[in-house]
Design a protein around this motif. Structure first.
Motif, mmCIF file in Angstrom:
data_model
loop_
_atom_site.group_PDB
_atom_site.id
_atom_site.type_symbol
_atom_site.label_atom_id
_atom_site.label_comp_id
_atom_site.label_asym_id
_atom_site.label_seq_id
_atom_site.Cartn_x
_atom_site.Cartn_y
_atom_site.Cartn_z
ATOM 1 N N VAL A 17 7.584 -11.611 -0.250
ATOM 2 C CA VAL A 17 7.571 -11.102 -1.619
ATOM 3 C C VAL A 17 8.769 -10.185 -1.877
ATOM 4 N N MET A 18 9.308 -9.578 -0.834
ATOM 5 C CA MET A 18 10.460 -8.685 -1.006
ATOM 6 C C MET A 18 11.663 -9.419 -1.578
ATOM 7 N N ASP A 19 11.749 -10.742 -1.330
ATOM 8 C CA ASP A 19 12.884 -11.513 -1.840
ATOM 9 C C ASP A 19 12.947 -11.517 -3.360
ATOM 10 N N SER A 20 11.793 -11.355 -3.998
ATOM 11 C CA SER A 20 11.753 -11.358 -5.464
ATOM 12 C C SER A 20 12.218 -10.039 -6.058
ATOM 13 N N PHE A 21 12.350 -9.022 -5.215
ATOM 14 C CA PHE A 21 12.695 -7.694 -5.716
ATOM 15 C C PHE A 21 13.929 -7.104 -5.021
ATOM 16 N N PHE A 22 13.871 -7.007 -3.686
ATOM 17 C CA PHE A 22 14.956 -6.356 -2.943
ATOM 18 C C PHE A 22 15.256 -7.136 -1.664
ATOM 19 N N PRO A 23 15.877 -8.300 -1.794
ATOM 20 C CA PRO A 23 16.165 -9.107 -0.600
ATOM 21 C C PRO A 23 17.138 -8.437 0.363
ATOM 22 N N GLU A 24 17.908 -7.474 -0.130
ATOM 23 C CA GLU A 24 18.914 -6.828 0.724
ATOM 24 C C GLU A 24 18.342 -5.660 1.522
ATOM 25 N N ALA A 25 17.079 -5.313 1.290
ATOM 26 C CA ALA A 25 16.489 -4.160 1.981
ATOM 27 C C ALA A 25 16.293 -4.448 3.472
ATOM 28 N N ASP A 26 16.544 -3.455 4.301
ATOM 29 C CA ASP A 26 16.262 -3.578 5.731
ATOM 30 C C ASP A 26 14.748 -3.618 5.935
ATOM 31 N N PHE A 27 14.325 -4.310 6.998
ATOM 32 C CA PHE A 27 12.889 -4.433 7.262
ATOM 33 C C PHE A 27 12.624 -4.309 8.752
ATOM 34 N N PHE A 28 11.551 -3.577 9.090
ATOM 35 C CA PHE A 28 11.192 -3.330 10.489
ATOM 36 C C PHE A 28 9.709 -3.608 10.709
ATOM 37 N N THR A 29 9.374 -4.145 11.880
ATOM 38 C CA THR A 29 7.976 -4.356 12.259
ATOM 39 C C THR A 29 7.546 -3.378 13.345
ATOM 40 N N GLU A 30 8.467 -2.549 13.808
ATOM 41 C CA GLU A 30 8.155 -1.513 14.791
ATOM 42 C C GLU A 30 8.449 -0.153 14.160
ATOM 43 N N PHE A 31 7.430 0.705 14.128
ATOM 44 C CA PHE A 31 7.590 1.979 13.426
ATOM 45 C C PHE A 31 8.676 2.837 14.072
ATOM 46 N N GLU A 32 8.820 2.754 15.386
ATOM 47 C CA GLU A 32 9.824 3.562 16.066
ATOM 48 C C GLU A 32 11.240 3.233 15.583
ATOM 49 N N ARG A 33 11.503 1.945 15.386
ATOM 50 C CA ARG A 33 12.829 1.539 14.906
ATOM 51 C C ARG A 33 13.018 1.925 13.439
ATOM 52 N N PHE A 34 11.942 1.807 12.664
ATOM 53 C CA PHE A 34 11.977 2.239 11.262
ATOM 54 C C PHE A 34 12.255 3.737 11.181
ATOM 55 N N ASP A 35 11.571 4.512 11.998
ATOM 56 C CA ASP A 35 11.763 5.971 12.060
ATOM 57 C C ASP A 35 13.217 6.295 12.400
ATOM 58 N N ARG A 36 13.756 5.632 13.412
ATOM 59 C CA ARG A 36 15.133 5.879 13.821
ATOM 60 C C ARG A 36 16.123 5.551 12.702
ATOM 61 N N HIS A 37 15.853 4.459 11.995
ATOM 62 C CA HIS A 37 16.735 4.035 10.904
ATOM 63 C C HIS A 37 16.740 5.071 9.772
ATOM 64 N N VAL A 38 15.558 5.539 9.404
ATOM 65 C CA VAL A 38 15.450 6.538 8.335
ATOM 66 C C VAL A 38 16.123 7.837 8.753
ATOM 67 N N ASP A 39 15.915 8.231 9.995
ATOM 68 C CA ASP A 39 16.529 9.468 10.493
ATOM 69 C C ASP A 39 18.048 9.340 10.547
ATOM 70 N N LYS A 40 18.540 8.182 10.951
ATOM 71 C CA LYS A 40 19.987 7.962 11.015
ATOM 72 C C LYS A 40 20.623 8.090 9.637
ATOM 73 N N LYS A 41 19.970 7.522 8.623
ATOM 74 C CA LYS A 41 20.502 7.609 7.257
ATOM 75 C C LYS A 41 20.552 9.069 6.804
ATOM 76 N N ARG A 42 19.517 9.843 7.176
ATOM 77 C CA ARG A 42 19.487 11.252 6.790
ATOM 78 C C ARG A 42 20.648 12.009 7.441
ATOM 79 N N ARG A 43 20.890 11.756 8.736
ATOM 80 C CA ARG A 43 21.949 12.446 9.464
ATOM 81 C C ARG A 43 23.340 12.040 8.993
ATOM 82 N N GLU A 44 23.455 10.835 8.434
ATOM 83 C CA GLU A 44 24.739 10.357 7.928
ATOM 84 C C GLU A 44 24.998 10.792 6.483
ATOM 85 N N GLY A 45 24.071 11.570 5.920
ATOM 86 C CA GLY A 45 24.260 12.083 4.573
ATOM 87 C C GLY A 45 23.839 11.128 3.479
ATOM 88 N N ASP A 46 23.040 10.122 3.843
ATOM 89 C CA ASP A 46 22.554 9.155 2.861
ATOM 90 C C ASP A 46 21.027 9.050 2.974
#
Length: 322
Positions: A40-69
């Protein structure tokens, strides 16, 4: 344009959040769900990153915060029992949070989240979409403009019949969903207290796996309520019409029609939140207290204040003789 992360992208309610993010002119950057059925994401935000492991999702969100985004909003559509932990994750990540109902399962969880709001400077917003429904807003105004000593007689019934899968899923586990009154009823209890005032008395008549019923004495209403996911609980006229859902709000015998317009209320809710007028922790408290009590209270005798559907649909279970 605000940036969003979505937790629970494979859930039933997730498409309404995706639609709301899109229609309010914002962008979903990343999403998480342990299930990967998220086409269903393709109908709205096909370019969004997607994770099935919370640890990798957590790391991705934290990385964006540390990079100023940093992610600016985290939207939560996960199972009820995970809301508290996922809200905390969003706040710790430096984001405001938008969470589906029920906000949490227990009132004291709200107290803990209030402390985290103070620590992080971020806010938690609950989706309480019925407060934005035109018919419900009109009813609230009508009650507010009526004589202050008038107490109304109200009957609420909501039956949304579910298949055998329901009790096998997390929704059938009271420790995870909070039970049927929490899972399908919490926003109705919010609506009732928003319109008719604080709880003076809370009586529980039925608390079965798929059905709950009781009586609420509010400041300005006596409410008989009935909630069920059982097909057999539907009125015969509804069954004959080939429908599987029944929603009824009667005040003094008058039907208050609010069946239509539900699908657009999430976008309205997002507009409300993004304008700075969302419903926060204090607004969520009364309904969470109600459903927590319903989940744990001793059952009361079925006297004259029980909902009519208790007698008409549950007599085959011999519940009236308990």
């Amino acid at each position: 344009m605000k940036t969003f992360a979505l937790i629970g992208a494979a859930g039933f309610i997730a498409p309404r959040h995706l639609k709301a993010i899109k229609e309010t002119g914002n962008r979903l950057v990343t999403a998480f769900d342990k299930f990967d059925s998220v086409g269903v994401m393709d109908s709205f935000f096909p370019e969004a990153d997607f994770f099935t492991e919370f640890e990798r999702f957590d790391r991705h969100v934290d990385k964006k915060r540390r990079e100023g985004d940093p992610i600016q909003y985290v939207s939560i559509c996960s199972p009820n029992y995970l809301h508290d932990a996922h809200i905390r994750f969003g706040l710790r990540s430096g984001a405001d949070v938008i969470c589906e109902k029920p906000l949490v399962l227990n009132p004291w969880n709200i107290d803990g989240l209030a402390e985290m709001e103070k620590e992080t400077g971020k806010r938690v917003h609950n989706i309480l979409q019925l407060r934005l429904h035109p018919s419900i807003v009109a009813l609230k105004n009508r009650i507010a403009n009526s004589p202050a000593d008038k107490v109304y007689d109200v009957d609420l019934a909501y039956i949304t019949s579910r298949g055998k899968w329901y009790n096998i899923s997390w929704k059938g586990d009271t420790t995870k969903s909070g039970g049927v009154a929490t899972n399908i009823g919490v926003h109705f209890f919010d609506m009732l207290t928003w319109i008719f005032g604080k709880v003076k008395k809370n009586v529980v008549h039925v608390r079965e796996e798929n059905t709950a019923a009781g009586f609420l004495e509010l400041e300005r209403a006596n409410v008989r309520w009935f909630l069920s996911t059982e097909y057999e609980s539907l009125p015969e006229a509804v069954k004959l019409a080939g429908k599987r859902t029944y929603r009824s709000l009667q005040m003094e015998g008058e039907e208050i029609e609010f069946s239509d317009g539900f699908t657009d209320l999430h976008t309205r809710s997002y507009e409300h939140i993004l304008s700075g007028s969302g419903f926060g922790l204090l607004e969520a408290y009364p309904s969470i207290e109600i459903v927590h009590y319903i989940r744990n209270a001793k059952l009361s005798a079925k006297t004259s204040d029980y909902h009519p559907l208790v007698k008409s649909t549950l007599s085959h279970l011999d519940l009236l003789n308990e």
